[in-house]
Design a protein around this motif. Structure first.
Motif, PDB file in Angstrom:
ATOM      1  N   UNK A 267       0.844  -1.195   0.000  1.00 42.37           N
ATOM      2  CA  UNK A 267       0.000   0.000   0.000  1.00 42.37           C
ATOM      3  C   UNK A 267       0.880   1.245   0.000  1.00 42.37           C
ATOM      4  N   UNK A 268       0.385   2.306  -0.637  1.00 41.35           N
ATOM      5  CA  UNK A 268       1.128   3.565  -0.630  1.00 41.35           C
ATOM      6  C   UNK A 268       1.140   4.135   0.777  1.00 41.35           C
ATOM      7  N   UNK A 269       2.332   4.543   1.216  1.00 41.52           N
ATOM      8  CA  UNK A 269       2.457   5.209   2.520  1.00 41.52           C
ATOM      9  C   UNK A 269       3.507   6.314   2.415  1.00 41.52           C
ATOM     10  N   UNK A 270       3.472   7.248   3.363  1.00 46.32           N
ATOM     11  CA  UNK A 270       4.467   8.325   3.317  1.00 46.32           C
ATOM     12  C   UNK A 270       5.774   7.846   3.956  1.00 46.32           C
ATOM     13  N   UNK A 271       6.738   8.750   4.063  1.00 45.73           N
ATOM     14  CA  UNK A 271       8.075   8.362   4.550  1.00 45.73           C
ATOM     15  C   UNK A 271       8.040   7.783   5.959  1.00 45.73           C
ATOM     16  N   UNK A 272       7.092   8.282   6.767  1.00 41.08           N
ATOM     17  CA  UNK A 272       7.015   7.810   8.158  1.00 41.08           C
ATOM     18  C   UNK A 272       6.283   6.472   8.249  1.00 41.08           C
ATOM     19  N   UNK A 273       5.387   6.194   7.271  1.00 45.05           N
ATOM     20  CA  UNK A 273       4.623   4.947   7.294  1.00 45.05           C
ATOM     21  C   UNK A 273       3.123   5.159   7.389  1.00 45.05           C
ATOM     22  N   UNK A 274       2.666   6.442   7.352  1.00 43.87           N
ATOM     23  CA  UNK A 274       1.218   6.689   7.369  1.00 43.87           C
ATOM     24  C   UNK A 274       0.630   6.289   6.014  1.00 43.87           C
ATOM     25  N   UNK A 275      -0.467   5.527   6.042  1.00 45.20           N
ATOM     26  CA  UNK A 275      -1.105   5.085   4.795  1.00 45.20           C
ATOM     27  C   UNK A 275      -1.714   6.285   4.088  1.00 45.20           C
TER      28      UNK A 275
END
Ligand code: NDP
Length: 336
Positions: A267-275
């Motif tokens: 799944x796409x997530x940001x650098x920190x790991x938020x979806x």
């Protein structure tokens, strides 16, 4: 023994405010959702005390009681809740597959869950400084004087001096709560101003049991398994000066990390790991998979916003199922 297979139209992973609100909405849409408890059933509010900002409770409500109410409400409308450790998922085709074990250490999968839609509400976990002495027992003093949960561990620090690290609302809340037990609370923050809300800062400034060390970083935690924490090494971030600070407890309150490791590469997530969700919806980049609560919200991170996004995810899942009805299975359980 063969694993039990469960097939559900809506599977919700995580049972905090987001997951259980999604369950209430999906259940009321007659979708008979399945909620899978995570390692902390009920989520972060189960380790907090008074919740004063959840609308509808003018006198406040205890976090665990609020979450019991969420749970009962979800069950009342036909939600099934199970406790299984999910450590593998397959999102490459619908129905999606989640592989559940009895515990993290179990060798075999005991439950296979097929999901026509999946709502991810796995929340977030406390972040750590990553300094010597902080790791859990036996490597460090974690659980033996080092904690990230004042409400869980505050009781052990009656009449002892302790420190709280951080400058956000969590740190303020932890420091204030700990004044009930500790002889002295020293709040240690790496900058010269807090990012916490004004009301929380004002309460901290008004407490004669709380001292503040500004521009200060904690570099190491000292102690032994027998004594617990004895002192910390602190460093002034402006002068670089290092010193030893005696304390018997260290509470780390520096924010949270989303629990999305399971979905890395899927799944796409940001650098920190938020979806990452699409536009105004809770849809992820995989059709039929939705995300809500602290697993996807790096900005608001409140119980009420988590509940709001849980509601949105359930409505999104319901509409997705209606639009893709010809592909959907029915709710069922069987042993393979
Ligand atoms: P925040 O991200 O708001 O704050 C984290 C704090 O920890 C910051 O002060 C940050 O410093 C500091 N920090 C981060 N990393 C380090 C590090 N490696 N070393 C030292 N310090 C570090 O997290 P919170 O958990 O406090 O709050 C998260 C959200 O939850 C916020 O939106 C908050 O408002 C909300 N919340 C609301 C509550 C309420 O309303 N009652 C209670 C608790 C939380 P710096 O400031 O320098 O970046």
């Amino acid at each position: 023994m063969s694993p039990v297979t469960i097939h559900k139209k809506v599977v919700i992973l995580g049972s905090g405010p987001a997951g259980l609100t999604a369950a209430i909405y999906a259940a009321r849409a007659d979708l008979e959702p399945l909620v899978i408890d995570g390692p902390q059933p009920g989520g972060q509010l189960t380790i907090t005390t008074d919740v004063e900002n959840y609308p509808g409770f003018s006198a406040g409500i205890m976090g665990p009681i609020l979450m019991d109410e969420f749970r009962e409400q979800a069950i009342r409308f036909g939600t099934e809740i199970i406790n299984t450790w999910i450590d593998k998922v397959d999102l490459s085709q619908r129905p999606f597959t989640l592989y559940g074990k009895e515990s993290q250490d179990s060798a075999d999968f005991s439950t296979i869950i097929k999901a026509d839609t999946l709502i991810i509400s796995t929340g977030a976990s406390a972040k750590w400084l990553g300094i010597p002495g902080e790791a859990p027992i036996p490597e460090g003093l974690g659980g033996n004087g080092v904690s990230a949960c004042a409400t869980c561990d505050g009781f052990f620090f009656r009449d002892k001096p302790i420190v709280v690290v951080g400058g956000g609302d969590t740190a303020m809340e932890e420091a204030l709560f700990l004044t009930k037990f500790a002889s002295k609370v020293t709040l240690i923050h790496r900058r010269h101003e807090f990012r916490a809300s004004k009301i929380m800062q004002d309460r901290v400034f008004a407490s004669d049991k709380i001292d503040i060390l500004w521009n200060t970083e904690v570099k190491e935690i000292h102690g032994t398994p027998e004594t617990g924490v004895e002192s910390i090494t602190i460093s002034n971030s402006e002068s670089g000066e290092t010193s030893n600070f005696p304390t018997q407890g260290v509470f780390i309150a520096i924010g949270h990390q989303p629990n999305t490791e399971l979905f890395k590469g899927m799944l796409d997530m940001d650098d920190v790991g938020y979806l990452i969700t699409e536009g105004k919806t809770m849809a992820t980049n995989v059709p039929g998979v939705f995300a809500c609560g602290d697993a996807q919200d790096s900005y608001y991170r409140q119980a009420i916003t988590a509940a709001g996004t849980g509601c949105m995810a359930a409505i999104d899942a319901e509409r997705f199922l209606a639009e893709n009805e010809h592909q959907a299975g029915s709710n069922a359980a069987s042993a393979e």
